[in-house]
Design an enzyme around this catalytic site. Structure first.
Site, mmCIF file in Angstrom:
data_model
loop_
_atom_site.group_PDB
_atom_site.id
_atom_site.type_symbol
_atom_site.label_atom_id
_atom_site.label_comp_id
_atom_site.label_asym_id
_atom_site.label_seq_id
_atom_site.Cartn_x
_atom_site.Cartn_y
_atom_site.Cartn_z
ATOM 1 N N TRP A 8 -5.228 2.635 10.668
ATOM 2 C CA TRP A 8 -5.503 2.419 9.042
ATOM 3 C C TRP A 8 -5.391 1.104 8.863
ATOM 4 C CZ3 TRP A 8 -7.944 3.986 5.243
ATOM 5 C CH2 TRP A 8 -7.488 3.420 3.969
ATOM 6 N N TYR A 45 0.840 -1.276 -0.110
ATOM 7 C CA TYR A 45 0.122 0.037 -0.054
ATOM 8 C C TYR A 45 0.902 1.193 -0.098
ATOM 9 C CZ TYR A 45 -2.867 3.616 1.876
ATOM 10 O OH TYR A 45 -3.617 4.820 1.986
ATOM 11 N N GLU A 95 -11.578 6.004 4.772
ATOM 12 C CA GLU A 95 -11.186 7.070 5.716
ATOM 13 C C GLU A 95 -12.331 7.292 6.880
ATOM 14 O OE1 GLU A 95 -8.016 7.791 6.135
ATOM 15 O OE2 GLU A 95 -7.309 7.638 4.112
#
Length: 196
Positions: A52, A22, A44
């Site tokens: 995250w 990522y 988000e």
């Protein structure tokens, strides 16, 4: 230089291959595709209060649960869909966040109609070009900015939920509105060369 020896941002846990992928392929790359922008807005907003990486591990679950992030389909989800999603262990089962995603899809479409695309709308907040920050350590990377405050305030005014200035700043980092790769990270220069 081998993949393993490349210098990367200090916050990255390099023992997690999916996290490294990522970071190396997506984080900080300017995005202009509305489907991907809706995906990031959704992820988000789901992240609020969580790490995250927790959301990243559930990304495939979100993709399946939210119709491949087809904003039109998500905007038409019903109370029955909320109940179905509350049983889906592949996403964060938070009723308010699930309802917010449906609401945000509806607001997202309103912005598309007004501006031609969500991308046109969001990139105005940085003057249509990425902000490149001078990041030597994690302390140098802000948690929010004047731009994220203005962006979040406008989203709130338009009825979006779970998108305050800190969450919006994380969105801006993720989709390349700001380049917060550390100065010694190999991706910083690669992204600048490719996108300016």
């Amino acid at each position: 230089m081998s993949e393993q020896n490349k210098c990367r941002c200090a916050w990255l846990d390099t023992t997690k291959p999916d996290y490294v992928k990522y970071h190396d392929e997506e984080w900080g790359v300017p995005l202009y595709d509305d489907t991907l922008l809706f995906e990031f807005i959704t992820l988000e907003s789901a992240q609020a209060g969580l790490s995250w990486y927790t959301i990243l591990k559930k990304r495939a679950g979100y993709k399946k649960a939210f119709a491949n992030f087809d904003v039109q389909k998500v905007a038409n989800f019903t109370a029955g869909d909320i109940e179905r999603l509350m049983q889906d262990k592949n996403i964060v089962r938070n009723r308010l966040k699930i309802a917010a995603t449906i609401n945000n899809a509806q607001r997202f479409i309103e912005i598309q109609k007004e501006f031609g695309s969500f991308s046109h709308y969001q990139w105005r907040f940085v003057g249509n070009k990425p902000i490149i920050n001078n990041v030597n350590s994690d302390e140098d990377a802000p948690a929010m900015s004047e731009e994220s405050k203005a962006f979040a305030k406008d989203l709130k005014k338009r009825g979006f939920k779970f998108l305050g200035p800190t969450t919006v700043y994380a969105h801006m980092q993720a989709c390349g509105m700001v380049n917060d790769h550390s100065n010694d990270c190999f991706r910083k220069e690669e992204i600048i060369k490719a996108f300016g």
